[in-house]
Design a protein around this motif. Structure first.
Motif, PDB file in Angstrom:
ATOM      1  N   HIS A 157       0.823  -1.208   0.000  1.00  0.00           N
ATOM      2  CA  HIS A 157       0.000   0.000   0.000  1.00  0.00           C
ATOM      3  C   HIS A 157       0.861   1.264   0.000  1.00  0.00           C
ATOM      4  O   HIS A 157       1.596   1.513   0.953  1.00  0.00           O
ATOM      5  CB  HIS A 157      -0.885  -0.021   1.257  1.00  0.00           C
ATOM      6  N   ARG A 158       0.800   2.009  -1.084  1.00  0.00           N
ATOM      7  CA  ARG A 158       1.648   3.197  -1.294  1.00  0.00           C
ATOM      8  C   ARG A 158       3.130   2.812  -1.250  1.00  0.00           C
ATOM      9  O   ARG A 158       3.978   3.573  -0.782  1.00  0.00           O
ATOM     10  CB  ARG A 158       1.354   4.297  -0.267  1.00  0.00           C
ATOM     11  N   GLU A 188       0.674  -0.792  -4.800  1.00  0.00           N
ATOM     12  CA  GLU A 188      -0.405   0.182  -4.939  1.00  0.00           C
ATOM     13  C   GLU A 188       0.175   1.578  -4.823  1.00  0.00           C
ATOM     14  O   GLU A 188       1.020   1.840  -3.947  1.00  0.00           O
ATOM     15  CB  GLU A 188      -1.459  -0.037  -3.837  1.00  0.00           C
ATOM     16  N   ASP A 244      -0.910   6.031  -5.522  1.00  0.00           N
ATOM     17  CA  ASP A 244      -1.949   7.033  -5.761  1.00  0.00           C
ATOM     18  C   ASP A 244      -1.470   7.992  -6.836  1.00  0.00           C
ATOM     19  O   ASP A 244      -0.336   8.502  -6.760  1.00  0.00           O
ATOM     20  CB  ASP A 244      -2.234   7.804  -4.471  1.00  0.00           C
ATOM     21  N   HIS A 272      -0.742  11.105  -2.558  1.00  0.00           N
ATOM     22  CA  HIS A 272      -2.032  10.695  -2.005  1.00  0.00           C
ATOM     23  C   HIS A 272      -2.931  11.873  -1.663  1.00  0.00           C
ATOM     24  O   HIS A 272      -4.092  11.918  -2.047  1.00  0.00           O
ATOM     25  CB  HIS A 272      -1.814   9.839  -0.755  1.00  0.00           C
ATOM     26  N   GLU A 329      -4.131   3.795  -8.289  1.00  0.00           N
ATOM     27  CA  GLU A 329      -5.392   4.432  -7.890  1.00  0.00           C
ATOM     28  C   GLU A 329      -5.480   5.835  -8.472  1.00  0.00           C
ATOM     29  O   GLU A 329      -4.603   6.672  -8.232  1.00  0.00           O
ATOM     30  CB  GLU A 329      -5.511   4.496  -6.358  1.00  0.00           C
ATOM     31  N   LYS A 385      -6.602   9.148  -7.973  1.00  0.00           N
ATOM     32  CA  LYS A 385      -7.009   9.874  -6.766  1.00  0.00           C
ATOM     33  C   LYS A 385      -7.669  11.178  -7.185  1.00  0.00           C
ATOM     34  O   LYS A 385      -7.056  11.986  -7.888  1.00  0.00           O
ATOM     35  CB  LYS A 385      -5.749  10.120  -5.921  1.00  0.00           C
ATOM     36  N   GLN A 443      -7.632   1.468 -10.352  1.00  0.00           N
ATOM     37  CA  GLN A 443      -8.809   1.485  -9.486  1.00  0.00           C
ATOM     38  C   GLN A 443      -9.109   2.907  -9.038  1.00  0.00           C
ATOM     39  O   GLN A 443      -8.250   3.798  -9.101  1.00  0.00           O
ATOM     40  CB  GLN A 443      -8.568   0.598  -8.251  1.00  0.00           C
ATOM     41  N   PHE A 451     -12.112   5.228  -6.217  1.00  0.00           N
ATOM     42  CA  PHE A 451     -13.400   5.387  -5.534  1.00  0.00           C
ATOM     43  C   PHE A 451     -14.413   6.070  -6.453  1.00  0.00           C
ATOM     44  O   PHE A 451     -15.615   6.017  -6.190  1.00  0.00           O
ATOM     45  CB  PHE A 451     -13.234   6.235  -4.268  1.00  0.00           C
ATOM     46  N   LEU A 473     -13.275   0.829  -5.894  1.00  0.00           N
ATOM     47  CA  LEU A 473     -13.065   0.879  -4.452  1.00  0.00           C
ATOM     48  C   LEU A 473     -14.393   1.202  -3.756  1.00  0.00           C
ATOM     49  O   LEU A 473     -15.181   2.019  -4.245  1.00  0.00           O
ATOM     50  CB  LEU A 473     -12.023   1.944  -4.115  1.00  0.00           C
ATOM     51  N   TYR A 496      -8.471  -3.430   1.334  1.00  0.00           N
ATOM     52  CA  TYR A 496      -7.528  -2.448   1.870  1.00  0.00           C
ATOM     53  C   TYR A 496      -7.966  -2.112   3.285  1.00  0.00           C
ATOM     54  O   TYR A 496      -9.139  -2.360   3.629  1.00  0.00           O
ATOM     55  CB  TYR A 496      -7.490  -1.196   0.982  1.00  0.00           C
ATOM     56  N   THR A 497      -7.150  -1.494   4.096  1.00  0.00           N
ATOM     57  CA  THR A 497      -5.704  -1.596   4.171  1.00  0.00           C
ATOM     58  C   THR A 497      -5.476  -2.432   5.412  1.00  0.00           C
ATOM     59  O   THR A 497      -5.838  -1.975   6.512  1.00  0.00           O
ATOM     60  CB  THR A 497      -5.053  -0.203   4.314  1.00  0.00           C
ATOM     61  N   ILE A 506      -4.173  -5.506   0.319  1.00  0.00           N
ATOM     62  CA  ILE A 506      -3.399  -4.272   0.228  1.00  0.00           C
ATOM     63  C   ILE A 506      -2.966  -3.922   1.652  1.00  0.00           C
ATOM     64  O   ILE A 506      -3.808  -3.761   2.544  1.00  0.00           O
ATOM     65  CB  ILE A 506      -4.262  -3.161  -0.401  1.00  0.00           C
TER      66      ILE A 506
HETATM   67  O1  G3P Z   1      -5.940   0.700  -2.359  1.00  0.00           O
HETATM   68  C1  G3P Z   1      -6.984   1.269  -1.652  1.00  0.00           C
HETATM   69  C2  G3P Z   1      -6.571   2.284  -0.667  1.00  0.00           C
HETATM   70  O2  G3P Z   1      -5.318   2.800  -0.995  1.00  0.00           O
HETATM   71  C3  G3P Z   1      -7.580   3.363  -0.608  1.00  0.00           C
HETATM   72  O3  G3P Z   1      -7.362   4.266   0.433  1.00  0.00           O
HETATM   73  O4  G3P Z   1      -6.762   6.510   1.194  1.00  0.00           O
HETATM   74  O5  G3P Z   1      -5.066   4.722   1.223  1.00  0.00           O
HETATM   75  O6  G3P Z   1      -5.803   5.712  -0.925  1.00  0.00           O
HETATM   76  P1  G3P Z   1      -6.201   5.348   0.479  1.00  0.00           P
END
Ligand code: G3P
Ligand code: CA
Length: 254
Positions: free
Chosen positions: A18-19, A45, A47, A60, A127, A129, A155, A157, A177, A222-223, A242
C-alpha cells in the motif's frame, strides 16, 4: 464482467504493498517501491494525480503539506492543491524527510519513473485519486499503461471515472473501491465495468467475497495491517490484500 475470473478458489493471495511498503519507507516514493520489492510484494499500490503541466505523479493527499517540505520551500503555497504545481516545482520538494532522516531528499516520482523502476519485477495497482479534478486523466493513464505489460490494474473510488477508464483501456483490469459494503445491486452494476471489487477489509467477509466471485470478479481488500485482520482476510478467500506491511503478509502466507 469484463475479464472473467475463475469461479473456483484462485491462486495464493496476492501481496499488494500500500503506497509501497509504507510502514517502512515514505509512501508513494521509489524508496517505498524498492522496500516493497525487497519484502516480496507481488504488486505495488500507488496514488496518482496530475501536475499543472500535465505530468502524472505519485501523491495521495490533496495538498503537499503532510508528505513534503512544501511549507519550507514554497511557504505561500503549502495549502494549494497538488494540481496547481508544475513538475519542476514538485521536484524541488523533499518527500522523504517527514518520514525519517534516512530518506532525506527522496523526490516525488512520476508514473514513468515508477514504471521504469518496477519493470516486470512486480505488478502495479494504480489508484486514480480525485480524478474529477483532472479532466481526461482516464485516457492519459490508459495511454501510459496500455502497452503490453504484466499485471497493471487501475482502481478508484470514483466509479464514473472508472467507467471512462474501462472504455479507454478495455484490456487493463479495472477496480472499484468501496468504503462501505457494496449491495447486490452495486455488485451487479460493477460487473458490467470492473474486474475487481476492492472494499475496505472492515466491511468484507467470506459472503461478500463469494458474491463478488459469483459475478466473475476478484476482491482486493484495503488496508490490512494487523496479524488478526490479515488472517481473517486470508480465511475469507480474498484474491489480494493491500497492506502497509507486505513483508509481514508474505511471512504469514509462507
Ligand atoms: O488501495 C486502496 C486504498 O489505498 C484506498 O485508500 O486513502 O489509502 O488511498 P487510500
Ligand atoms: Ca490508495
Amino acid at each position: 464482467m469484463r475479464h472473467p475470473s475463475p469461479a473456483g478458489p484462485g491462486p495464493a493471495v496476492q501481496v499488494v504493498a500500500h503506497r509501497g511498503a509504507s510502514a517502512d519507507a515514505p509512501e508513494n516514493t521509489l524508496a517505498a517501491v524498492d522496500e516493497a520489492l525487497a519484502q516480496g510484494a507481488d504488486s505495488i499500490e500507488v496514488d496518482l494525480q496530475r501536475t499543472a503541466d500535465g505530468q502524472l505523479v505519485l501523491l495521495h493527499d490533496t495538498t503537499l503539506a503532510r508528505t513534503t517540505d512544501v511549507a519550507r520551500v514554497l511557504p505561500d503555497r503549502a495549502a494549494e492543491p497538488v494540481g496547481t504545481f508544475t513538475l519542476a516545482e514538485l521536484k524541488r520538494l523533499d518527500a522523504g524527510s517527514w518520514f525519517g532522516p534516512g530518506f532525506a531528499g527522496e523526490p516525488v516520482p512520476t508514473l514513468g519513473e515508477l514504471l521504469a523502476r518496477v519493470g516486470d519485477r512486480a505488478g502495479l495497482l494504480i489508484e486514480l485519486k480525485d480524478p474529477a479534478s483532472y479532466p481526461g486523466i482516464e485516457q492519459q493513464v490508459a495511454d501510459a499503461v496500455g502497452a503490453p505489460r504484466a499485471d497493471v490494474a487501475v482502481q478508484s473510488f470514483d466509479h464514473d471515472a472508472m467507467r471512462r477508464f474501462a472504455a479507454a483501456a478495455p484490456d487493463v483490469p479495472a477496480g472499484l473501491l468501496f468504503d462501505s459494503r457494496p449491495t447486490d445491486a452495486e455488485l451487479d452494476a460493477a460487473a458490467a465495468v470492473a474486474d475487481q471489487v476492492n472494499p475496505s477489509f472492515r466491511v468484507t467477509d467470506a459472503a461478500l467475497v463469494a458474491a463478488v466471485r459469483a459475478r466473475g470478479m476478484e476482491t482486493g481488500v484495503y488496508t490490512v495491517n494487523s496479524g488478526t485482520d490479515l488472517r481473517r482476510m486470508i480465511d475469507a478467500g480474498v484474491h489480494r490484500i493491500i497492506t502497509d506491511v507486505p513483508g509481514v503478509l508474505r511471512a504469514l502466507l509462507g
